[in-house]
Design a protein around this motif. Sequence first.
Motif: not given
Length: 400
Positions: A203-208, A293-297
Motif C-alpha cells: 500500500a502506497g509503495e507505487l511511487q514517482t 518505483r514499485a515495492r512488491l508485497s
Amino acid sequence: MSDAVPEGWRRKRIGELVTLQYGKSPKDIISADGRYPIIGTGGVAGYTDSFLHEGNTTVVGRKGTIDKPSYVEGKFWAIDTTYYGSDYKGAEPKWFYYNLSAVDLRKHNEASGVPSLGRDTLYAITMLTPPLPEQQKIATILSSVDDVIDKTHAQIDKLKDLKTGMMQELLTQGIGHTEFKDSPVGRVPASWEITRLGAIVEAGELQTGPFGSQLHSYDYVDRGIPVVMPKDMKAGRIVTTSIAEVSTEKANELNRHRLKAGDLIFARRGDIGRFALVDAKNAGWLNGTGCLRARLSTSADPEYVACYLTLSIVVDWLNTNAVGQTMLNLNTSILSELPVVLPPKDEQSAISRAIKSVDQRITVLSGKLRSTEKLKKALMQDLLAGQVRVNVDQKESEVA
C-alpha cells in the motif's frame, strides 16, 4: 607503440608488404543462396556465386567505416568501398591483419564528411616487421586467443537463446501443469492468479521519483549516494558506469525515495519497458527523476516479476497504454493496471531460480570473455611491438 626497432626487425611501409586492390560493386552478382561472402566495410554484407579474390587476406574500408579491417579466408567478393590485400611480400596475411587492426586508421581520414582513406595514405603507414617465421608465430598465438573469444561468444549466444525459450515456456506454461485458461498473456495454467501490478504492490509503495524541483544539477557530487535514472537500467539490472550521486544530506531529504532490495524501478518516459530489479548492493540508493518505483508485497517474488516484465506482450502493453504524442510517458495509474499472471509463491521462486541459473552461467562466461579480450589487447601491444619476443620453435600454450 615504441619507436624503437627490435633486433632483427625492420620498419616497413604497408606498400612494401602488400598490394591493395580496389573492390568492385556487387549489385549484379548478389545471390541470396550464394556460396561466397561479400565483404563490406563492416564485415559480411551478403553472398554471391562469384568471387573477386581467393586467398587469406585483409579487407579494409576505403569509404565509410575505415577502422574495422576484416580477415577473410578462401574465395570472396570485396565491395567497391573497400580495398583487399594481394601479393604479400615477406608478410604473413594474418599477422598483417592483426597489425593493421592495431593502427588507429581514423587518424588517417582524408575527408571532412564521409570518412575516406586513400590507397597512397595506407601505403605510407609503417609497421614494425619481424622475420616471416616470427610473424607466423605471432599470428598463431593471437589466433588461438581469438578462437577462445569466438567460442565464448557462441556459448553466450546459445545460453541467451536457451534463456529466451525457457522464459517463454516457464512464464506461460509453468511447471508440470495440464489444465490451462486464457489470460492477457495467452494460455496459462488454470491455477494461476490473473491480477494487476497495483494489487501485488504494498500500500502506497507505487511511487514517482522526486520532481525536478526537489533535485537540481547543483545537488550532484563526485562521491555520495547513487541516484538511479533510466539510463542506469540495462537488461533488468542497475549499471553504475555513469550513475550520478548526491550528498548524504541531500539523500536524507529524499528519504521516501530510498530503494530496498527487491524493488522494481521503471523508466517513466521515453524507453517504455525499461526497468531494473534492485539488488541488495543497491539498497539505500535513491529512485531518480524520470523513474517509477514499485515495492512488491510478500505475495510476489521480485525475481519472478522481473522475468515476467521482459515478455514481449508485457512490453507491448506498456507501450500501448503509455500516454503522450511527442514522448511516451507512464504514470502510477497506468502501471498499476498492468496485467500480471501470478503462480503460487513456491512456483514463482522455482521459475525464477531456473532462469537465474542460466543468467549466472552467462555472467561467468561474460567475465571470461572480458578477461580474454583484455589478454588479447595486452598480447597485441607486446607482440606486435616486439616488447615480448616469441620463440618460433616452441609450441604456444593453449589459451583458456
